[in-house]
Write a protein that holds these residues in place. Structure first.
Motif, PDB file in Angstrom:
ATOM      1  N   LYS A  58      38.253  18.038  15.286  1.00  0.00           N
ATOM      2  CA  LYS A  58      36.988  18.671  15.681  1.00  0.00           C
ATOM      3  C   LYS A  58      36.543  19.686  14.637  1.00  0.00           C
ATOM      4  N   TYR A  60      37.288  19.715  11.505  1.00  0.00           N
ATOM      5  CA  TYR A  60      36.867  18.979  10.317  1.00  0.00           C
ATOM      6  C   TYR A  60      35.468  18.404  10.516  1.00  0.00           C
ATOM      7  N   GLU A  61      35.187  17.878  11.719  1.00  0.00           N
ATOM      8  CA  GLU A  61      33.868  17.327  12.002  1.00  0.00           C
ATOM      9  C   GLU A  61      32.808  18.417  11.924  1.00  0.00           C
ATOM     10  N   LEU A  62      33.111  19.601  12.486  1.00  0.00           N
ATOM     11  CA  LEU A  62      32.152  20.703  12.422  1.00  0.00           C
ATOM     12  C   LEU A  62      31.906  21.130  10.980  1.00  0.00           C
ATOM     13  N   THR A  63      32.970  21.176  10.202  1.00  0.00           N
ATOM     14  CA  THR A  63      32.833  21.536   8.799  1.00  0.00           C
ATOM     15  C   THR A  63      31.982  20.505   8.072  1.00  0.00           C
ATOM     16  N   SER A  64      32.223  19.247   8.351  1.00  0.00           N
ATOM     17  CA  SER A  64      31.453  18.186   7.712  1.00  0.00           C
ATOM     18  C   SER A  64      29.984  18.273   8.102  1.00  0.00           C
ATOM     19  N   LYS A  65      29.719  18.522   9.387  1.00  0.00           N
ATOM     20  CA  LYS A  65      28.336  18.638   9.839  1.00  0.00           C
ATOM     21  C   LYS A  65      27.651  19.838   9.193  1.00  0.00           C
ATOM     22  N   ALA A  66      28.368  20.955   9.093  1.00  0.00           N
ATOM     23  CA  ALA A  66      27.790  22.151   8.475  1.00  0.00           C
ATOM     24  C   ALA A  66      27.484  21.901   7.000  1.00  0.00           C
ATOM     25  N   GLU A  67      28.395  21.235   6.308  1.00  0.00           N
ATOM     26  CA  GLU A  67      28.153  20.925   4.902  1.00  0.00           C
ATOM     27  C   GLU A  67      26.959  19.998   4.741  1.00  0.00           C
ATOM     28  N   ALA A  68      26.850  19.003   5.614  1.00  0.00           N
ATOM     29  CA  ALA A  68      25.709  18.081   5.552  1.00  0.00           C
ATOM     30  C   ALA A  68      24.406  18.834   5.823  1.00  0.00           C
ATOM     31  N   TYR A  69      24.438  19.753   6.790  1.00  0.00           N
ATOM     32  CA  TYR A  69      23.242  20.538   7.113  1.00  0.00           C
ATOM     33  C   TYR A  69      22.838  21.399   5.912  1.00  0.00           C
ATOM     34  N   GLU A  72      21.247  19.241   3.265  1.00  0.00           N
ATOM     35  CA  GLU A  72      19.873  18.894   3.633  1.00  0.00           C
ATOM     36  C   GLU A  72      18.943  20.077   3.379  1.00  0.00           C
TER      37      GLU A  72
END
Length: 138
Positions: A58, A60-69, A72
């Protein structure tokens, strides 16, 4: 005959030994308790490990989402900067076109403003003189 007596005695000893073996019960409850405790420990270990793994996934997923955001956002900022750079010449052109218009408007408005100012001053003077006339003499 000695041989047959010896064989019979050996058979009796073997039979007695095999029959007496079940009479002596091994301590199975202790072994069962050990095995049960082992499986309980393994279950606890599996539960905690899987919980930690889920939390790490979880995170890691949050970190990945934050990096993607953030990526963008950076892309949008770059596009905005490009648009701003493209708009600078247009803004400069509009400013150059509005300068003469602004100067012309100021030239027309300045005399009107001066005239309005004198009219208001005259009005105020008239009101003051009329107000003085209405006051009783002292």
């Amino acid at each position: 005959m000695k041989f047959s007596l010896t064989v019979a005695l050996v058979i009796l000893v073997i039979l007695q030994g095999t029959e007496s073996a079940p009479l002596v019960k091994p301590d199975l409850s202790a072994e069962i308790a050990k095995v049960t405790q082992y499986f309980q420990d393994m279950s606890k270990l599996f539960t905690t490990t899987s919980t930690e793994l889920v939390e790490k996934v979880k995170a890691y997923e949050l970190t990945s989402k934050a990096e993607a955001y953030l990526e963008e956002g950076k892309a949008l900022l770059q596009q905005l900067e490009k648009v701003q750079e493209e708009m600078k010449p247009l803004a400069a052109s509009i400013e150059e076109q509005l300068k003469p218009l602004s100067a012309s408007l100021q030239a027309h408005i300045k005399p009107l403003a001066a005239s309005l100012e004198t009219q208001i001053e005259d009005l105020i003077k008239r009101v003051v003189t009329q107000t003085k006339a209405l006051l009783p003499p002292q």
